[in-house]
Design an enzyme around this catalytic site. Structure first.
Site, PDB file in Angstrom:
ATOM      1  N   LYS A 215      -5.716   5.418   5.883  1.00 46.29           N
ATOM      2  CA  LYS A 215      -6.698   4.411   5.470  1.00 46.29           C
ATOM      3  C   LYS A 215      -7.758   4.275   6.568  1.00 46.29           C
ATOM      4  O   LYS A 215      -7.439   3.936   7.703  1.00 46.29           O
ATOM      5  CB  LYS A 215      -5.999   3.083   5.197  1.00 46.29           C
ATOM      6  CG  LYS A 215      -5.047   3.147   4.005  1.00 46.29           C
ATOM      7  CD  LYS A 215      -4.236   1.878   3.851  1.00 46.29           C
ATOM      8  CE  LYS A 215      -5.091   0.703   3.414  1.00 46.29           C
ATOM      9  NZ  LYS A 215      -4.259  -0.494   3.147  1.00 46.29           N
TER      10      LYS A 215
ATOM     11  N   ARG B 101       0.346   1.890  -6.829  1.00 46.37           N
ATOM     12  CA  ARG B 101       0.399   1.505  -5.408  1.00 46.37           C
ATOM     13  C   ARG B 101       1.346   0.329  -5.228  1.00 46.37           C
ATOM     14  O   ARG B 101       1.215  -0.697  -5.903  1.00 46.37           O
ATOM     15  CB  ARG B 101      -1.003   1.123  -4.932  1.00 46.37           C
ATOM     16  CG  ARG B 101      -1.062   0.477  -3.546  1.00 46.37           C
ATOM     17  CD  ARG B 101      -2.500   0.172  -3.171  1.00 46.37           C
ATOM     18  NE  ARG B 101      -2.625  -0.588  -1.932  1.00 46.37           N
ATOM     19  CZ  ARG B 101      -3.015  -1.853  -1.846  1.00 46.37           C
ATOM     20  NH1 ARG B 101      -3.317  -2.543  -2.956  1.00 46.37           N
ATOM     21  NH2 ARG B 101      -3.107  -2.452  -0.679  1.00 46.37           N
TER      22      ARG B 101
ATOM     23  N   THR C 120     -11.066  -0.859  -3.052  1.00 49.88           N
ATOM     24  CA  THR C 120     -11.448  -2.243  -2.733  1.00 49.88           C
ATOM     25  C   THR C 120     -12.617  -2.757  -3.570  1.00 49.88           C
ATOM     26  O   THR C 120     -13.721  -2.227  -3.518  1.00 49.88           O
ATOM     27  CB  THR C 120     -11.775  -2.441  -1.238  1.00 49.88           C
ATOM     28  OG1 THR C 120     -10.799  -1.765  -0.443  1.00 49.88           O
ATOM     29  CG2 THR C 120     -11.745  -3.927  -0.906  1.00 49.88           C
TER      30      THR C 120
END
Length: 482
Positions: free
Chosen positions: A224, A37, A285
């Site tokens: 997202k 990423r 996350t």
């Protein structure tokens, strides 16, 4: 001798100062990273392009197809800067969010804001969340140019931290002027995937697709999911999922808006919904955040990864752990071990939810039949899928199985996209280089030489009547490995 054991769940790792060197990228690929990423909240387009070149180079050296995900910053709503870079907020103290303050004028009493519309979207008694919810303010009064608050939960507050409202609702376009400029630069980076932040509707995805088409880039778009109002509206959520290649459960901002107690249920629902709609899903996350500074994960972090795997996520993502952490290779290894441990459970290898479904194409029927046959014929050791676009192995990967799906293609761009699909092993194989009569035996030979199957096993082969034509898969065979 036994066949190779491959982890089915994919690992996405964020590149940053702690991992951007060529040597570290090589080590991370060896450790098991499937997709890198590039975080466009930091760095320049030139820096990202240089990193992308290193990733492509080291992937070739390692003999693996590794994807690149460009993650656009989006409309992260932030406070401005403090004169001394940080302050300490005390519970019960007044604090003002002041639109008239300059960018470097914040102090103990007030701070500026880069979101001019805040006063239009908050009312008295709203709870505002700063720094991913670590600090909380209660709104006392709203004027045209300021929001006066009382500190509910205090602590250290640094410059440029994000701000959310509990329950969501702070509206801003998903694509900012920075994002529009960054998209123009993607033609030099050529990512396989582009993640759009703070998506509010399918229109955000369609706009991104049009902008990518203008620069000749065919990247899969990852939406997202970060807004409370999106997960609360089934029609909007389904539209976003349908318009995208896949979704990211972005648990940072989403958790801040909906509250952590609601987040686990939303995560499970998003994973299930995306898979049922034939889309990929990334869980992201703070999955192993303690490993930013420690060489071992906590038991809770291992369980967090394992639970996402058992829920059916295609990929689990590392952010600061690999971008700035002290142990990037160790954290990838720990995440891989946690995923493999979960995949050994029977629930991760079987699935029944599509048995009542009507198929919409021969391609889908073949894909689902292959997984069903593989799960119920003990001698089968894998599925060899000759593919042009990658859509058939993607469909196969929506059903849980303990067997590898070999996505065999002569197109590097297809193989790099398959790096994100759960259970799919992308391998370069040019079926058109052989006579049609020899394709089956050559496929078996390829997998046998790679150590993926053994003599005496069987494989399932899927292909199209017309080789090289996307979407033409209509044949399934059970072939003995001899």
């Amino acid at each position: 001798m036994t066949p190779k054991i491959n982890r089915r769940t994919k690992i996405v790792a964020t590149i940053g100062p702690g991992s951007e060197s060529e040597d570290m990228i090589a080590r991370l690929i060896t450790a098991g990273v499937d997709v890198f990423r590039l975080n466009f909240s930091h760095g320049t387009a030139e820096q990202h392009a240089a990193v992308a070149q290193r990733i492509r180079k080291q992937s070739r050296i390692a003999g693996r197809y590794v994807g690149i995900l460009a993650d656009l910053q989006g409309p992260k709503i932030r406070i401005s800067k403090f004169r001394d870079d940080a302050i300490e907020l005390t519970e019960g103290a007044p604090f003002r969010l002041d639109l008239n303050l300059g960018d470097d004028e914040g102090d103990q009493r007030s701070v500026g804001l880069d979101y001019r519309e805040l006063c239009d979207f908050v009312v008295q008694d709203d709870i505002l969340l700063l720094d991913d919810g670590r600090l909380r303010l209660r709104v006392d009064q709203v004027t045209p140019s300021a929001v006066d608050c009382t500190v509910v939960i205090g602590g250290k507050l640094s410059s440029r931290k994000g701000i959310n409202r509990l329950g969501g609702g702070l509206a801003a376009p998903a694509l900012t002027s920075k994002d529009l400029n960054d998209i123009k630069e993607l033609s030099t980076i050529k990512p396989d995937f582009v993640a759009v932040s703070f998506v509010s509707s399918a229109d955000d995805i369609l706009q991104t697709q049009e902008l990518l088409a203008e620069i000749g880039l065919e990247a899969g778009i990852i939406a997202k999911i970060e807004r409370a109002e999106v997960v609360a509206d089934e029609e909007i959520l389904n539209g976003i999922i349908r318009a995208s290649l896949g979704v990211m459960v972005a648990r940072g901002d989403l958790g801040v808006e909906v509250g952590d107690a609601q987040l686990i249920g939303i995560q499970k629902e998003l994973i299930s919904r995306a898979r049922k709609m034939d889309r990929v899903v990334i869980t992201a996350t703070q999955m192993m955040e303690s490993m930013i500074d420690n060489s071992m994960p906590t038991r809770a972090e291992v369980f967090d990864v394992a639970n996402a795997v058992l829920d059916g996520t295609d990929a689990v993502m590392l952010s600061a752990e690999t971008a700035v952490g002290k142990y990037p290779v160790e954290v990838v290894t720990a995440m891989s071990d946690a995923a493999l441990g979960a995949e050994r459970q029977a629930v991760a290898r079987t699935s029944r939810y599509r048995l009542e479904r009507q198929f919409s194409s021969p391609q889908e029927a073949i894909a689902m039949a292959a997984i069903y046959a593989a799960n119920h014929y003990a001698n089968v050791r894998g599925i060899a899928c000759l593919t042009e676009s990658g859509s058939t192995p993607l469909l196969m990967s929506r059903l849980s199985s303990g067997l590898p799906i070999f996505g065999l293609s002569a197109k590097p761009e297809t193989l790099q996209k398959l790096a994100l699909c759960r259970g799919v092993i992308p391998k370069f194989f040019d079926a058109r280089a052989f006579e049609e009569i020899d394709v089956e035996s050559r496929t078996i030979e390829f997998l046998l030489d790679g150590g993926y199957v053994l003599k005496g096993d069987s494989i399932l082969l899927t292909k199209g009547t017309v080789m090289g034509e996307p979407g033409s898969t209509n044949i399934m065979k059970v072939l003995p490995v001899q």
